[in-house]
Design a protein around this motif. Structure first.
Motif, mmCIF file in Angstrom:
data_model
loop_
_atom_site.group_PDB
_atom_site.id
_atom_site.type_symbol
_atom_site.label_atom_id
_atom_site.label_comp_id
_atom_site.label_asym_id
_atom_site.label_seq_id
_atom_site.Cartn_x
_atom_site.Cartn_y
_atom_site.Cartn_z
ATOM 1 N N CYS A 69 -19.999 -18.127 29.557
ATOM 2 C CA CYS A 69 -20.519 -19.329 30.213
ATOM 3 C C CYS A 69 -20.094 -20.594 29.463
ATOM 4 O O CYS A 69 -19.704 -21.597 30.083
ATOM 5 C CB CYS A 69 -22.039 -19.254 30.295
ATOM 6 S SG CYS A 69 -22.675 -18.037 31.475
ATOM 7 N N LEU B 228 -16.680 -21.610 30.178
ATOM 8 C CA LEU B 228 -16.546 -22.273 31.470
ATOM 9 C C LEU B 228 -17.001 -23.733 31.422
ATOM 10 O O LEU B 228 -16.881 -24.449 32.413
ATOM 11 C CB LEU B 228 -17.368 -21.529 32.527
ATOM 12 C CG LEU B 228 -16.882 -20.139 32.940
ATOM 13 C CD1 LEU B 228 -17.887 -19.492 33.892
ATOM 14 C CD2 LEU B 228 -15.503 -20.213 33.597
ATOM 15 N N TRP C 244 -20.228 -24.551 30.545
ATOM 16 C CA TRP C 244 -21.664 -24.612 30.805
ATOM 17 C C TRP C 244 -22.409 -24.861 29.500
ATOM 18 O O TRP C 244 -21.983 -24.428 28.421
ATOM 19 C CB TRP C 244 -22.156 -23.291 31.399
ATOM 20 C CG TRP C 244 -21.572 -22.950 32.734
ATOM 21 C CD1 TRP C 244 -20.452 -23.466 33.309
ATOM 22 C CD2 TRP C 244 -22.072 -21.970 33.646
ATOM 23 N NE1 TRP C 244 -20.213 -22.886 34.529
ATOM 24 C CE2 TRP C 244 -21.208 -21.955 34.768
ATOM 25 C CE3 TRP C 244 -23.153 -21.105 33.636
ATOM 26 C CZ2 TRP C 244 -21.388 -21.117 35.855
ATOM 27 C CZ3 TRP C 244 -23.352 -20.264 34.716
ATOM 28 C CH2 TRP C 244 -22.483 -20.274 35.817
ATOM 29 N N CYS D 278 -25.575 -23.769 27.625
ATOM 30 C CA CYS D 278 -26.571 -22.695 27.641
ATOM 31 C C CYS D 278 -27.765 -23.069 26.776
ATOM 32 O O CYS D 278 -27.613 -23.581 25.670
ATOM 33 C CB CYS D 278 -25.950 -21.396 27.136
ATOM 34 S SG CYS D 278 -24.570 -20.801 28.138
ATOM 35 N N LYS E 203 -26.751 -25.090 32.245
ATOM 36 C CA LYS E 203 -26.345 -26.174 33.140
ATOM 37 C C LYS E 203 -24.844 -26.065 33.360
ATOM 38 O O LYS E 203 -24.052 -26.291 32.444
ATOM 39 C CB LYS E 203 -26.689 -27.539 32.541
ATOM 40 C CG LYS E 203 -26.454 -28.687 33.501
ATOM 41 C CD LYS E 203 -26.967 -30.003 32.959
ATOM 42 C CE LYS E 203 -26.816 -31.112 33.988
ATOM 43 N NZ LYS E 203 -27.349 -32.401 33.484
ATOM 44 N N PRO E 204 -24.423 -25.683 34.586
ATOM 45 C CA PRO E 204 -22.987 -25.518 34.846
ATOM 46 C C PRO E 204 -22.224 -26.830 34.707
ATOM 47 O O PRO E 204 -22.805 -27.924 34.729
ATOM 48 C CB PRO E 204 -22.953 -25.007 36.298
ATOM 49 C CG PRO E 204 -24.312 -24.423 36.528
ATOM 50 C CD PRO E 204 -25.247 -25.275 35.730
ATOM 51 N N ASP E 205 -20.912 -26.715 34.582
ATOM 52 C CA ASP E 205 -20.071 -27.893 34.410
ATOM 53 C C ASP E 205 -19.986 -28.721 35.683
ATOM 54 O O ASP E 205 -19.661 -29.912 35.632
ATOM 55 C CB ASP E 205 -18.667 -27.478 33.956
ATOM 56 C CG ASP E 205 -17.993 -26.526 34.948
ATOM 57 O OD1 ASP E 205 -18.705 -25.681 35.528
ATOM 58 O OD2 ASP E 205 -16.767 -26.614 35.137
ATOM 59 N N TYR F 35 -24.552 -26.931 40.921
ATOM 60 C CA TYR F 35 -24.710 -25.675 41.664
ATOM 61 C C TYR F 35 -25.308 -26.003 43.030
ATOM 62 O O TYR F 35 -26.487 -25.775 43.291
ATOM 63 C CB TYR F 35 -25.603 -24.712 40.880
ATOM 64 C CG TYR F 35 -25.740 -23.345 41.516
ATOM 65 C CD1 TYR F 35 -24.641 -22.513 41.672
ATOM 66 C CD2 TYR F 35 -26.981 -22.891 41.952
ATOM 67 C CE1 TYR F 35 -24.767 -21.257 42.245
ATOM 68 C CE2 TYR F 35 -27.123 -21.630 42.524
ATOM 69 C CZ TYR F 35 -26.019 -20.825 42.674
ATOM 70 O OH TYR F 35 -26.149 -19.579 43.252
ATOM 71 N N ARG G 239 -21.487 -24.203 46.896
ATOM 72 C CA ARG G 239 -20.968 -23.334 45.831
ATOM 73 C C ARG G 239 -21.742 -22.021 45.800
ATOM 74 O O ARG G 239 -21.156 -20.948 45.581
ATOM 75 C CB ARG G 239 -21.048 -24.049 44.485
ATOM 76 C CG ARG G 239 -20.492 -23.240 43.319
ATOM 77 C CD ARG G 239 -20.324 -24.097 42.082
ATOM 78 N NE ARG G 239 -19.172 -24.963 42.222
ATOM 79 C CZ ARG G 239 -17.952 -24.685 41.758
ATOM 80 N NH1 ARG G 239 -17.725 -23.537 41.144
ATOM 81 N NH2 ARG G 239 -16.956 -25.527 41.903
ATOM 82 N N HIS H 199 -29.845 -26.786 36.813
ATOM 83 C CA HIS H 199 -29.672 -25.605 35.968
ATOM 84 C C HIS H 199 -29.726 -24.331 36.815
ATOM 85 O O HIS H 199 -30.276 -24.328 37.918
ATOM 86 C CB HIS H 199 -30.761 -25.532 34.898
ATOM 87 C CG HIS H 199 -30.670 -26.609 33.867
ATOM 88 N ND1 HIS H 199 -31.006 -27.922 34.134
ATOM 89 C CD2 HIS H 199 -30.292 -26.560 32.559
ATOM 90 C CE1 HIS H 199 -30.831 -28.650 33.036
ATOM 91 N NE2 HIS H 199 -30.398 -27.849 32.080
ATOM 92 N N ARG I 249 -16.859 -15.135 36.114
ATOM 93 C CA ARG I 249 -15.857 -16.013 35.517
ATOM 94 C C ARG I 249 -14.718 -16.299 36.488
ATOM 95 O O ARG I 249 -14.325 -17.468 36.676
ATOM 96 C CB ARG I 249 -15.301 -15.387 34.229
ATOM 97 C CG ARG I 249 -14.338 -16.274 33.457
ATOM 98 C CD ARG I 249 -13.762 -15.542 32.256
ATOM 99 N NE ARG I 249 -12.868 -14.455 32.653
ATOM 100 C CZ ARG I 249 -11.586 -14.639 32.972
ATOM 101 N NH1 ARG I 249 -11.040 -15.848 32.959
ATOM 102 N NH2 ARG I 249 -10.837 -13.609 33.325
ATOM 103 N N TRP J 94 -16.022 -18.368 39.627
ATOM 104 C CA TRP J 94 -16.375 -19.772 39.331
ATOM 105 C C TRP J 94 -15.121 -20.615 39.199
ATOM 106 O O TRP J 94 -15.075 -21.749 39.650
ATOM 107 C CB TRP J 94 -17.207 -19.820 38.063
ATOM 108 C CG TRP J 94 -17.788 -21.193 37.825
ATOM 109 C CD1 TRP J 94 -17.267 -22.194 37.042
ATOM 110 C CD2 TRP J 94 -18.990 -21.717 38.390
ATOM 111 N NE1 TRP J 94 -18.067 -23.301 37.089
ATOM 112 C CE2 TRP J 94 -19.146 -23.032 37.900
ATOM 113 C CE3 TRP J 94 -19.955 -21.191 39.249
ATOM 114 C CZ2 TRP J 94 -20.219 -23.843 38.253
ATOM 115 C CZ3 TRP J 94 -21.029 -21.999 39.594
ATOM 116 C CH2 TRP J 94 -21.149 -23.302 39.099
#
Length: 320
Positions: free
Chosen positions: A252, A255, A257, A259, A270-272, A275, A279, A301, A316, A319
């Motif tokens: 993660c 990518l 994110w 964590c 929290k993704p880059d 969300y 998506r 998040h 992976r 995404w």
């Protein structure tokens, strides 16, 4: 509130949205349920089961309260507190939505102190962290308050230990839901351990329960939970989960994110990129499901249960 797990499309092949033990199902528990006799009702008083659970926790049998699920017990004890004049509830800042949902149904007002019903959770959900100020929270409650600690994820704690002493834990209600730890969330069965000297409250809860709240398969699951072979399997599964979790966090972070820390078999990140619904739909088409943490009070998040390397690789690739 939203919930993880299967949806209108069925079960996702790579379902990060629930916190079940991904090493499961536990072989002993599964065998016990396969051997269960669904042709007959269980003992309506669950006499033998309550004795085994009491022996497992080293408490008096009268302190064991059987429930059909954690959510059912949450609703029932909230009802019991409200029927006895309770009007206020206290919950952790981020917590399982059923605490407040049950409170709203019975008109209990959320407060930060002086509550009639106090909920604790350790490790917490969705963060998977020790509850901050847990000991002080319990210590600060009045003698008439009903304090419950939700221990759904205690068997899946991968780091550290519960901060409460045995004496402190013994003084409050404990809610246990082994189906997550055993990788069998489709089987609904739970139980609570009452504090000593609460015979009147346990009798009230028994009077409020439906007949046979747990069926034959739930009885088999709870019985298997008390076996030493089951607990040994669980210990071994935690070692595997630690390895998978480390790899999943690294993936993660690679990518982009961010964590958050966690001691359990799940964590928030929290993704880059946001969300958003589009998506989520695209990932679902790839057989992947995450848990949007907005309903927990963490917008932007996601919460991810720890899954095996093949599922991590699928996330992976999808995404990117």
């Amino acid at each position: 509130m939203t919930h993880g797990g299967p949806d209108a499309l069925g079960a996702a092949p790579h379902d990060f949205s629930t916190n079940a033990n991904a090493c499961g199902p536990c072989p002993d528990a599964l065998s016990a349920m396969e051997a269960a006799d669904p042709r007959r009702y269980p003992d309506p008083l669950y006499t033998a089961l309550r004795e085994r659970l009491a022996d497992f926790h080293q408490v008096d049998t009268r302190r064991i309260v059987i429930a059909s699920s954690a959510s059912e017990f949450i609703s029932r004890i909230t009802m019991a507190v409200a029927r006895r004049g309770g009007r206020r509830i206290q919950v952790p800042p981020q917590s399982y939505g059923d605490y407040l949902r049950a409170a709203a149904a019975w008109g209990l007002e959320p407060v930060s102190r002086g509550a009639d019903l106090v909920w604790c959770c350790d490790p917490s959900s969705p963060l998977g962290q020790p509850q901050e100020g847990l000991d002080a929270c319990i210590e600060g409650q009045g003698a008439e308050a009903t304090c419950v600690i939700d221990l759904a994820y205690e068997p899946l704690r991968l780091e550290g230990a519960l901060s409460l002493t045995r004496e402190r834990l013994n003084a409050i209600w404990q809610l246990w839901t082994p189906n997550k730890a055993l990788g069998l969330t489709g089987v609904r069965a739970a139980y609570a351990v009452a504090p000593p000297g609460r015979d009147e409250m346990t009798a009230h809860l028994a009077a409020l329960a439906p007949s046979w709240p747990v069926g034959a398969h739930g009885v088999a699951l709870l019985d298997a939970w008390t076996r030493s072979t089951t607990q040994q399997w669980l210990e071994e599964s935690r070692a595997t989960l630690r390895s998978w979790k480390s790899a999943q966090r690294e993936m993660c972070e690679a990518l982009g994110w961010r964590c958050m820390p966690s001691v359990a078999n799940y964590f928030c990140a929290k993704p880059d990129v946001p969300y958003a619904a589009e998506r989520a739909t695209a990932l679902r088409a790839h057989g992947i499901k995450l848990r949007d943490a907005a309903s927990f009070g963490l917008p932007g998040h996601v919460r991810l249960g720890v899954l095996p390397p093949a599922s991590q690789q699928a996330l992976r690739l999808a995404w990117r």
